[in-house]
Design a protein around this motif. Structure first.
Motif, mmCIF file in Angstrom:
data_model
loop_
_atom_site.group_PDB
_atom_site.id
_atom_site.type_symbol
_atom_site.label_atom_id
_atom_site.label_comp_id
_atom_site.label_asym_id
_atom_site.label_seq_id
_atom_site.Cartn_x
_atom_site.Cartn_y
_atom_site.Cartn_z
ATOM 1 N N LEU A 1 0.824 -1.202 0.000
ATOM 2 C CA LEU A 1 0.000 0.000 0.000
ATOM 3 C C LEU A 1 0.863 1.259 0.000
ATOM 4 O O LEU A 1 0.534 2.258 -0.662
ATOM 5 C CB LEU A 1 -0.941 -0.003 1.211
ATOM 6 N N VAL A 2 1.969 1.225 0.715
ATOM 7 C CA VAL A 2 2.897 2.357 0.700
ATOM 8 C C VAL A 2 3.445 2.556 -0.705
ATOM 9 O O VAL A 2 3.488 3.682 -1.235
ATOM 10 C CB VAL A 2 4.054 2.137 1.696
ATOM 11 N N ALA A 3 3.866 1.454 -1.340
ATOM 12 C CA ALA A 3 4.420 1.544 -2.695
ATOM 13 C C ALA A 3 3.382 2.074 -3.677
ATOM 14 O O ALA A 3 3.686 2.926 -4.528
ATOM 15 C CB ALA A 3 4.924 0.171 -3.135
ATOM 16 N N ALA A 4 2.137 1.570 -3.567
ATOM 17 C CA ALA A 4 1.086 2.024 -4.478
ATOM 18 C C ALA A 4 0.776 3.505 -4.271
ATOM 19 O O ALA A 4 0.543 4.245 -5.242
ATOM 20 C CB ALA A 4 -0.167 1.183 -4.260
ATOM 21 N N THR A 5 0.802 3.962 -3.018
ATOM 22 C CA THR A 5 0.519 5.367 -2.736
ATOM 23 C C THR A 5 1.617 6.271 -3.278
ATOM 24 O O THR A 5 1.341 7.343 -3.832
ATOM 25 C CB THR A 5 0.355 5.573 -1.216
ATOM 26 N N VAL A 6 2.860 5.852 -3.101
ATOM 27 C CA VAL A 6 3.979 6.626 -3.661
ATOM 28 C C VAL A 6 3.861 6.703 -5.182
ATOM 29 O O VAL A 6 4.076 7.767 -5.798
ATOM 30 C CB VAL A 6 5.323 6.002 -3.245
ATOM 31 N N ALA A 7 3.506 5.575 -5.811
ATOM 32 C CA ALA A 7 3.341 5.552 -7.263
ATOM 33 C C ALA A 7 2.223 6.494 -7.696
ATOM 34 O O ALA A 7 2.363 7.254 -8.673
ATOM 35 C CB ALA A 7 3.057 4.131 -7.739
ATOM 36 N N ALA A 8 1.105 6.464 -6.956
ATOM 37 C CA ALA A 8 0.001 7.364 -7.285
ATOM 38 C C ALA A 8 0.423 8.820 -7.123
ATOM 39 O O ALA A 8 0.054 9.686 -7.932
ATOM 40 C CB ALA A 8 -1.195 7.056 -6.380
ATOM 41 N N GLY A 9 1.210 9.097 -6.076
ATOM 42 C CA GLY A 9 1.693 10.459 -5.872
ATOM 43 C C GLY A 9 2.589 10.933 -7.008
ATOM 44 O O GLY A 9 2.501 12.096 -7.454
ATOM 45 N N LEU A 10 3.459 10.035 -7.494
ATOM 46 C CA LEU A 10 4.334 10.392 -8.618
ATOM 47 C C LEU A 10 3.522 10.685 -9.876
ATOM 48 O O LEU A 10 3.833 11.622 -10.636
ATOM 49 C CB LEU A 10 5.336 9.262 -8.872
ATOM 50 N N ILE A 11 2.486 9.898 -10.109
ATOM 51 C CA ILE A 11 1.622 10.142 -11.277
ATOM 52 C C ILE A 11 0.957 11.506 -11.165
ATOM 53 O O ILE A 11 0.874 12.267 -12.147
ATOM 54 C CB ILE A 11 0.570 9.020 -11.392
ATOM 55 N N VAL A 12 0.484 11.839 -9.961
ATOM 56 C CA VAL A 12 -0.158 13.136 -9.743
ATOM 57 C C VAL A 12 0.826 14.272 -10.001
ATOM 58 O O VAL A 12 0.492 15.288 -10.633
ATOM 59 C CB VAL A 12 -0.744 13.212 -8.318
ATOM 60 N N VAL B 1 3.445 14.250 -11.957
ATOM 61 C CA VAL B 1 3.687 14.337 -13.404
ATOM 62 C C VAL B 1 2.530 15.033 -14.107
ATOM 63 O O VAL B 1 2.736 15.890 -14.991
ATOM 64 C CB VAL B 1 3.915 12.919 -13.983
ATOM 65 N N LEU B 2 1.308 14.693 -13.702
ATOM 66 C CA LEU B 2 0.137 15.311 -14.326
ATOM 67 C C LEU B 2 0.065 16.801 -14.038
ATOM 68 O O LEU B 2 -0.251 17.613 -14.915
ATOM 69 C CB LEU B 2 -1.139 14.609 -13.852
ATOM 70 N N VAL B 3 0.373 17.198 -12.815
ATOM 71 C CA VAL B 3 0.355 18.625 -12.462
ATOM 72 C C VAL B 3 1.441 19.358 -13.247
ATOM 73 O O VAL B 3 1.228 20.467 -13.764
ATOM 74 C CB VAL B 3 0.544 18.805 -10.942
ATOM 75 N N ALA B 4 2.621 18.764 -13.336
ATOM 76 C CA ALA B 4 3.722 19.386 -14.077
ATOM 77 C C ALA B 4 3.386 19.545 -15.549
ATOM 78 O O ALA B 4 3.861 20.482 -16.229
ATOM 79 C CB ALA B 4 4.990 18.548 -13.919
ATOM 80 N N ALA B 5 2.547 18.647 -16.073
ATOM 81 C CA ALA B 5 2.151 18.728 -17.479
ATOM 82 C C ALA B 5 0.946 19.637 -17.691
ATOM 83 O O ALA B 5 0.419 19.717 -18.816
ATOM 84 C CB ALA B 5 1.852 17.322 -17.996
ATOM 85 N N GLY B 6 0.500 20.294 -16.611
ATOM 86 C CA GLY B 6 -0.630 21.201 -16.732
ATOM 87 C C GLY B 6 -1.978 20.507 -16.742
ATOM 88 O O GLY B 6 -2.993 21.114 -17.110
ATOM 89 N N GLN B 7 -2.016 19.248 -16.327
ATOM 90 C CA GLN B 7 -3.259 18.475 -16.304
ATOM 91 C C GLN B 7 -3.785 18.337 -14.869
ATOM 92 O O GLN B 7 -4.001 17.238 -14.368
ATOM 93 C CB GLN B 7 -3.010 17.090 -16.912
ATOM 94 N N GLU B 8 -4.019 19.473 -14.203
ATOM 95 C CA GLU B 8 -4.449 19.421 -12.796
ATOM 96 C C GLU B 8 -5.793 18.720 -12.609
ATOM 97 O O GLU B 8 -5.961 17.974 -11.644
ATOM 98 C CB GLU B 8 -4.488 20.820 -12.198
ATOM 99 N N PRO B 9 -6.784 18.947 -13.486
ATOM 100 C CA PRO B 9 -8.049 18.202 -13.314
ATOM 101 C C PRO B 9 -7.826 16.681 -13.328
ATOM 102 O O PRO B 9 -8.420 15.955 -12.532
ATOM 103 C CB PRO B 9 -8.903 18.673 -14.487
ATOM 104 N N GLN C 1 -6.242 15.705 -10.068
ATOM 105 C CA GLN C 1 -7.225 15.678 -8.983
ATOM 106 C C GLN C 1 -8.105 14.434 -9.071
ATOM 107 O O GLN C 1 -8.378 13.779 -8.070
ATOM 108 C CB GLN C 1 -8.090 16.933 -9.007
ATOM 109 N N TRP C 2 -8.519 14.121 -10.284
ATOM 110 C CA TRP C 2 -9.376 12.939 -10.462
ATOM 111 C C TRP C 2 -8.615 11.673 -10.078
ATOM 112 O O TRP C 2 -9.154 10.793 -9.395
ATOM 113 C CB TRP C 2 -9.822 12.861 -11.925
ATOM 114 N N THR C 3 -7.347 11.565 -10.500
ATOM 115 C CA THR C 3 -6.538 10.374 -10.199
ATOM 116 C C THR C 3 -6.336 10.211 -8.698
ATOM 117 O O THR C 3 -6.532 9.120 -8.139
ATOM 118 C CB THR C 3 -5.165 10.474 -10.893
ATOM 119 N N ALA C 4 -5.913 11.294 -8.040
ATOM 120 C CA ALA C 4 -5.678 11.226 -6.595
ATOM 121 C C ALA C 4 -6.963 10.921 -5.841
ATOM 122 O O ALA C 4 -6.975 10.107 -4.898
ATOM 123 C CB ALA C 4 -5.076 12.535 -6.106
#
Length: 633
Positions: free
Chosen positions: A15-26, A28-36, A39-42
């Motif tokens: 669960l820790v690993a999956a949460t870290v992975a989800a955080g990294l995806i978020v 990357v998405l914010v850095a790419a200007g895809q905040e919506p 937000q949906w992913t998180a």
């Protein structure tokens, strides 16, 4: 971190690993200007975790346990609802990270216990006539098997040394760091480690019934127990949870901002309540095991912390328990008919059929004088009283004064000095005399009693089956406030049951004292080698024959409970402080989640202090020399 270490971490804490992975995806998405999309992913991930945790939450509520799941699930849902998706991810990380920290902390706290489990003997080298040694599973060894123990190998079962001598590391069993020298005929304990020379031994028990397996069973029981203070922490969680919801509701009501409700709950997760006590108690149990003290369950630690009365057996507990012959007194009536050597010879011949420690002392004394032991018939041991037998056509009775007086004529009370005891002997229905044995007080008895008084023990009591004069002298020498002499096992139970200052700790040998050890609030078995370690009557088993360990056990109990409660209240007060700040809007949801993680970490680190000695680490000054376990009539 190596790839293997990363893989291990992912497997242990998915669960820790999956949460870290989800955080990294978020990120990357914010850095790419895809905040919506971020937000949906998180939010989706956080709600999925909340749904998963809801199952354990409902299960806990049905069992009457409130706390981390209810508050955590509510905090996740509310942060998602108000759009604080970063905070929701941090809460999930806090939830999974807190559990991972607990596992890691418990791993450190139980390392001494795990060291025992990891050294369970698996293989034995069994020798058969005319054949080379064969490797067999330790579980297949049977009493009477001849075994080869190679250098640096663990002794697989209890047995008797057949080689001339050998050196063994018994630190895992007794806490004694120095190697122990054994000679032919000595008992070898499973779990001890052979030295630099291969030795031969004869198995005396199966692996299941051996010393090491019994210790492992005690350790597993201790590690799995749920002490009262842990349940107490669960009860704290109920008012804490209600208080947290009330504060969150008040913040929402007065600010008219639903985000305020989320901000309060983010810092309200009571991880310290559920983590601190178990970690502290595992740490305390581990520290005790490292010192050669096996505490069977966590509840005993709390009882030890509150001990107010200490009761002691005499022989083998306050004294060394290896009496030596001081003199032989032949009665006036028998002085012209029997010599000192004949009286000792008859007594030793009868004592061959007794299991009591004084029997071995009498037999040793006869052998040192070169006396031949006579074969006996019609031998019968009267539990805790003495033995009768027919030896060399003479009827012999050996034992306590009351027992010998009841079946002989012309009885005379022996005059004994301080630190002495008398073994009375009757021959052919007439009183023959007494063997005067000397069993002095242990060197560290006074310091142990003084330490117990410093730890809050208000009353001390000596219970013994010996005569009043002996009991009075030993009690006075040890500084014990009360004593009861000529006690039968049933008398000891009644006396302990009637004591007012509780909890009561009874320190004895765990064999003849089994009933009173079970009757006490805390039963402590001293010098537990061999059968004593298996005594189900004792709550605490001291592997080293050292009286000071009884006081150390009390100190460990007090230190552990003090740290557990301090950790619980520290976590509560920090969380309450953060919640009050959040009510007034001073702590945003993201910052609150990070701060709560720091509270969890601080609580766990504080609980691990139970691994270390308390404020008075002077136990080496009180140490005694191991002398072997004994029993008392």
């Amino acid at each position: 971190m190596t790839l293997a270490a990363v893989r291990t971490t992912v497997v242990r804490f998915p669960l820790v690993a999956a949460t870290v992975a989800a955080g990294l995806i978020v990120v990357v998405l914010v850095a790419a200007g895809q905040e919506p999309a971020a937000q949906w992913t998180a939010s989706a991930y956080a709600l999925l975790v909340a749904l998963f945790r809801s199952g354990s939450m409902v299960n806990s509520l049905l069992k009457g346990r409130w706390g981390i799941d209810l508050l955590a699930v509510t905090a996740i849902v509310t942060t998602v609802a108000v759009g604080e998706y970063v905070a929701s991810l941090i809460i999930v990380l806090m939830l999974s990270g807190g559990e991972a920290l607990e596992v890691i902390a418990q791993g450190r706290a139980t390392r001494e216990l795990r060291a025992l489990l990891e050294r369970v003997p698996q293989t034995a080298h069994r020798e058969l006539p005319g054949r080379p040694p064969e490797d067999v599973p330790a579980a297949e060894v049977r009493p009477g098997d001849i075994l080869l123990v190679k250098p640096s190998e663990v002794v697989p079962v209890d047995g008797v040394l057949l080689s001339d001598s050998g050196s063994f590391d018994e630190s895992t069993l007794t806490g004694e760091s120095l190697p122990v020298e054994h000679h032919q005929g000595d008992t070898l304990l499973s779990g001890s480690v052979n030295g630099e020379m291969a030795v031969h031994m004869e198995a005396a028990s199966t692996a299941k019934d051996s010393q090491y397996s019994q210790i492992v069973a005690l350790v597993q029981e201790a590690a799995s127990s749920r002490p009262p203070v842990v349940r107490l922490a669960d009860r704290y969680a109920i008012p804490f949870t209600l208080f947290a919801f009330a504060l969150a509701g008040a913040g929402w009501y007065f600010s008219q901002d639903p985000g305020r409700f989320a901000q309060v709950l983010v810092v309200a997760t009571p991880c310290p309540l559920l983590i601190a006590a178990p970690v502290a108690f595992l740490a305390g149990t581990s520290r005790a095991a490292h010192a050669g003290i096996i505490i069977k369950n966590g509840g005993t630690l709390e009882q030890l912390a509150r001990v107010r009365t200490a009761v002691f057996d005499k022989t083998g507990t306050l004294t060394h328990g290896r009496p030596t012959l001081h003199g032989v007194h032949v009665s006036r009536a028998a002085s012209g008919e029997i010599s000192e050597d004949r009286l000792l010879q008859l007594a030793a011949s009868a004592e061959q059929y007794s299991s009591h420690v004084l029997a071995s002392s009498v037999i040793d004394a006869a052998r040192r004088r070169g006396l031949e032991l006579l074969e006996g018939t019609n031998a019968f041991e009267h539990a805790t009283q003495g033995v009768t037998a027919t030896c060399g056509n003479q009827t012999v009775v050996v034992g306590k004064p009351g027992f010998v007086r009841s079946i002989t004529t012309g009885f005379e009370e022996a005059g004994i000095a301080g630190g002495q005891l008398a073994v009375y002997v009757g021959v052919d229905g007439r009183f023959g005399g007494a063997l005067i044995m000397s069993d002095p007080l242990r060197d560290n008895a006074l310091s142990t009693l003084a330490e117990l008084r410093r730890l809050g023990v208000r009353e001390t009591l000596l219970l013994t089956g010996d005569a009043r004069a002996t009991a009075e002298q030993i009690a006075a020498s040890a500084g014990i406030s009360r004593f009861e002499a000529s006690c039968l096992p049933g008398d000891k139970v009644s006396i302990v049951a009637g004591l007012r200052e509780r909890p009561v700790m009874m320190v004895g040998d765990g064999v003849n004292d089994a009933p009173v050890l079970a009757a006490a609030d805390v039963g402590v078995a001293m010098g537990a080698k061999g059968s004593t370690a298996a005594s189900e009557s004792a709550d605490v088993v001291i592997m080293l024959d050292d009286l000071s360990k009884a006081a150390l056990a009390v100190e460990i109990g007090q230190h552990t409970v003090r740290i557990a409660l301090a950790s619980i209240w520290t976590g509560i007060l920090l969380s309450v402080g953060l919640m009050i700040a959040a009510v007034f809007g001073y702590i945003p949801a993201v910052a609150g989640a990070l701060l709560q993680e720091l509270v969890d970490l601080a609580t766990i680190l504080n609980a691990l202090r139970a691994l270390r000695a308390g404020r008075h680490p002077h136990w080496a000054e009180m140490g005694g020399t191991p002398m072997g376990v004994t029993a008392t009539r």
